[in-house]
Design a protein around this motif. Structure first.
Motif, PDB file in Angstrom:
ATOM      1  N   UNK A   1       0.856  -1.181   0.000  1.00 55.16           N
ATOM      2  CA  UNK A   1       0.000   0.000   0.000  1.00 55.16           C
ATOM      3  C   UNK A   1       0.890   1.228   0.000  1.00 55.16           C
ATOM      4  N   UNK A   2       0.404   2.265  -0.707  1.00 55.10           N
ATOM      5  CA  UNK A   2       1.176   3.505  -0.720  1.00 55.10           C
ATOM      6  C   UNK A   2       1.105   4.155   0.654  1.00 55.10           C
ATOM      7  N   UNK A   3       2.241   4.498   1.285  1.00 54.31           N
ATOM      8  CA  UNK A   3       2.190   5.090   2.620  1.00 54.31           C
ATOM      9  C   UNK A   3       1.539   6.464   2.587  1.00 54.31           C
ATOM     10  N   UNK A   4       0.982   6.863   3.725  1.00 50.22           N
ATOM     11  CA  UNK A   4       0.267   8.153   3.770  1.00 50.22           C
ATOM     12  C   UNK A   4       1.245   9.312   3.600  1.00 50.22           C
TER      13      UNK A   4
ATOM     14  N   UNK B   1      -1.025  -1.335   9.384  1.00 53.87           N
ATOM     15  CA  UNK B   1      -2.227  -0.494   9.456  1.00 53.87           C
ATOM     16  C   UNK B   1      -1.930   0.836  10.123  1.00 53.87           C
ATOM     17  N   UNK B   2      -1.124   0.831  11.184  1.00 55.83           N
ATOM     18  CA  UNK B   2      -0.792   2.086  11.861  1.00 55.83           C
ATOM     19  C   UNK B   2       0.003   2.991  10.933  1.00 55.83           C
ATOM     20  N   UNK B   3       0.897   2.380  10.116  1.00 54.32           N
ATOM     21  CA  UNK B   3       1.656   3.197   9.171  1.00 54.32           C
ATOM     22  C   UNK B   3       0.723   3.875   8.180  1.00 54.32           C
ATOM     23  N   UNK B   4      -0.370   3.192   7.819  1.00 53.97           N
ATOM     24  CA  UNK B   4      -1.283   3.773   6.830  1.00 53.97           C
ATOM     25  C   UNK B   4      -2.379   4.616   7.448  1.00 53.97           C
ATOM     26  N   UNK B   5      -2.560   4.563   8.783  1.00 52.85           N
ATOM     27  CA  UNK B   5      -3.554   5.439   9.412  1.00 52.85           C
ATOM     28  C   UNK B   5      -2.827   6.368  10.383  1.00 52.85           C
ATOM     29  N   UNK B   6      -3.288   6.472  11.620  1.00 56.69           N
ATOM     30  CA  UNK B   6      -2.627   7.361  12.566  1.00 56.69           C
ATOM     31  C   UNK B   6      -1.975   6.553  13.676  1.00 56.69           C
TER      32      UNK B   6
ATOM     33  N   UNK C   1     -11.014   4.735  18.723  1.00 62.50           N
ATOM     34  CA  UNK C   1     -10.158   4.559  17.560  1.00 62.50           C
ATOM     35  C   UNK C   1     -10.349   3.161  16.978  1.00 62.50           C
TER      36      UNK C   1
ATOM     37  N   UNK D   1      -8.425   1.152  15.211  1.00 61.87           N
ATOM     38  CA  UNK D   1      -7.347   0.189  15.429  1.00 61.87           C
ATOM     39  C   UNK D   1      -7.406  -0.337  16.866  1.00 61.87           C
TER      40      UNK D   1
ATOM     41  N   UNK E   1      -8.697  -4.940   9.226  1.00 54.15           N
ATOM     42  CA  UNK E   1      -7.694  -3.874   9.128  1.00 54.15           C
ATOM     43  C   UNK E   1      -7.674  -3.262   7.728  1.00 54.15           C
TER      44      UNK E   1
ATOM     45  N   UNK F   1      -8.113   0.661   6.790  1.00 58.34           N
ATOM     46  CA  UNK F   1      -7.247   1.465   5.925  1.00 58.34           C
ATOM     47  C   UNK F   1      -8.073   2.194   4.863  1.00 58.34           C
TER      48      UNK F   1
ATOM     49  N   UNK G   1      -9.959   5.074   6.420  1.00 59.89           N
ATOM     50  CA  UNK G   1      -9.070   6.207   6.709  1.00 59.89           C
ATOM     51  C   UNK G   1      -8.784   6.992   5.443  1.00 59.89           C
TER      52      UNK G   1
ATOM     53  N   UNK H   1      -9.646   7.927  11.717  1.00 59.63           N
ATOM     54  CA  UNK H   1      -9.999   6.572  12.136  1.00 59.63           C
ATOM     55  C   UNK H   1     -10.804   6.613  13.423  1.00 59.63           C
TER      56      UNK H   1
END
Lengths: 240, 95, 130
Positions: free
Chosen positions: A235-238, B72-77, C39, C41, C107, C111, C114, C120
């Motif tokens: 996935x492309x990182x934010x 998932x954390x890398x792609x969200x917050x 949240x 997550x 998950x 994503x 988000x 999130x």
């Protein structure tokens, strides 16, 4: 705030009833009954597994043979979950992809990963080939193989799994499981019925169809978990 | 006696890790605490004479579940209480 | 150092409370996280902890004191009277793998949410609220 107190009360009631239920089930008591004239299903499995199937690991006998249809359903659930994940995270080819790793790994990590990767694969294959003799089997072996691929995916920028090979391996393993079930249906009259020849206890080639089916499950679980990790890692990182 | 002591220490570590995982605001630390839960749970399964389940928990719970949470954390917050600018604008427009 | 069997008879209640108590506490802590955290997550972490507690409860119900693993290794074929209950172990084995796949699906949905809403937090995702 009232909602919080209601939830606390709910959790307390649930905890009280769980605790009082399990107080009535004594820990460590023998509930199997007579093993020679089995009345419970566990005693039946413990007696039949070495005598009829000649499988040393009773859990393998239950997962693959006695509850084999259930396992086919669970493998299907796994397949559907992975298919759903890949279609949710589907990315068009045109979108420009960024690098998976912002900082390249050190040469120590890269060399170590290269040495460990074949060893992890061999361990995984050993675990699912010997699933009917020692603790282990298709699910465990597949998970170990996926951790090996994970090591390579997070160490090397340029390591990609080949999607065609993955798709074919996964399909062949799934079809093999169903074909083994249909073989039992055609030859012996019921789905996933084991072969009449089951060999000797604790031989590598024993248990009829059980090692074959567990190898199929191992390949299927390994490829599916690897595709999950591959999809998630690409996935492309934010944007920062 | 040392066996009992070991069991009590394991119970304390697993419950502390679970509470930490729920209460910690930094999600990366919370996810690593779930990894600790899986390690202790794997030892529990081994002591309860379930080696098959222990191998599965070791491979899946420790390695794979932790890594997918980190992705998932890398792609969200990473921060639990983070309110994004986008939403501040949205709320101000409504009011 | 005493044998495990002697210790088991001496501290039977303590071991029982330790193992069942851990499993029930894990379920309760996970449920607290699912119900009270905002949240997404964090909610997934709570579900994962609940999953672990239920797996431990299943395996603990199948345990028999002084038992051995239900595997007929060479030289121990006669140990069948001491073996623990294999059925809960077989159920938990597949449940862990399915739990991983379902967590991964959840998950991936988080994503996607988000990317769409840029948050999130379940209180801020309110496009369908009336």
């Amino acid at each position: 705030m009232l909602k919080k107190y209601i939830i606390f009360a709910l959790i307390a009631v649930l905890g009280f009833y769980l605790a009082s239920t399990f107080k009535a089930i004594p820990f460590g008591a023998n509930r199997l009954g007579d093993l020679n004239n089995p009345e419970t299903v566990s005693a039946f499995y413990l007696q039949k597994s070495p005598e009829d199937l000649h499988v040393a690991n009773t859990i393998t006998a239950i997962v693959v043979n006695f509850r084999g249809f259930d396992t086919l359903g669970e493998v299907t659930v796994l397949f559907l979950a992975v298919t759903g994940l890949m279609s949710i995270l589907y990315r068009k080819e045109e979108e420009e992809t960024e690098e998976r790793l912002a900082i390249p790994s050190s040469s120590l990590v890269r060399t170590g990963a290269k040495i460990l990767f074949p060893l992890i694969l061999v361990l995984g294959i050993y675990v699912f080939v010997h699933g009917h003799l020692t603790p282990g089997g298709g699910f465990q072996g597949g998970a170990i193989i996926a951790t090996g691929f994970l090591l390579m995916l997070i160490t090397y920028k340029t390591f990609y799994t080949n999607h065609n090979v993955m798709t074919w391996l996964e399909s062949i393993a799934g079809l093999g499981f169903v074909a083994a079930g249909l073989y039992g249906l055609i030859v012996y009259g019921s789905f996933l019925q084991n072969t009449a020849w089951t060999g000797n206890l604790n031989d590598l080639i024993s248990g009829g169809l059980i090692p074959l089916i567990y190898i199929f499950i191992g390949i299927k679980v390994g490829t599916e978990l690897t595709s999950v990790l591959d999809t998630l890692l690409n996935i492309k990182p934010r944007k920062k | 006696m040392s066996m009992i002591l070991f069991l009590i220490v394991m119970v304390i570590i697993i419950l502390a890790a679970a509470i930490y995982a729920i209460l910690q605001k930094d999600l990366l630390y919370a996810v690593l605490a779930t990894g600790v839960i899986s390690v202790i749970l794997s030892i529990f399964f081994y002591l309860l004479q379930a080696p098959d389940v222990a191998i599965t928990e070791a491979a899946i719970g420790i390695a794979l579940t932790t890594i997918i949470f980190i992705i998932t954390i890398r792609n969200t917050t990473r921060d639990e209480d983070e309110y994004t600018d986008n939403h501040v604008e949205k709320f101000s427009k409504k009011k | 150092m005493m044998e495990f069997s002697e210790i088991f008879f001496k501290y039977k209640d303590l071991i029982s409370i330790a193992v069942y108590g851990t499993a029930i506490m894990l379920i309760i802590i996970g449920l607290y996280g699912v119900l009270l955290k905002k949240h997404l997550v964090k909610i997934a972490i709570g579900l994962s902890i609940m999953d672990s507690g239920i797996n431990l409860l299943f395996v603990a119900v199948g345990y028999i004191q002084n038992g051995t693993a239900p595997i007929f290794s060479p030289g121990h074929e006669g140990d069948v009277a001491k073996m623990v209950d294999p059925v809960p172990q077989a159920l938990v084995l597949t449940a862990i793998v399915i739990g991983f796949a379902v967590t991964a699906l959840a998950l991936s949905l988080i994503i996607r949410l988000y990317k769409h809403h840029h948050t999130a937090n379940i209180d801020q995702i309110n496009s369908l609220k009336w």
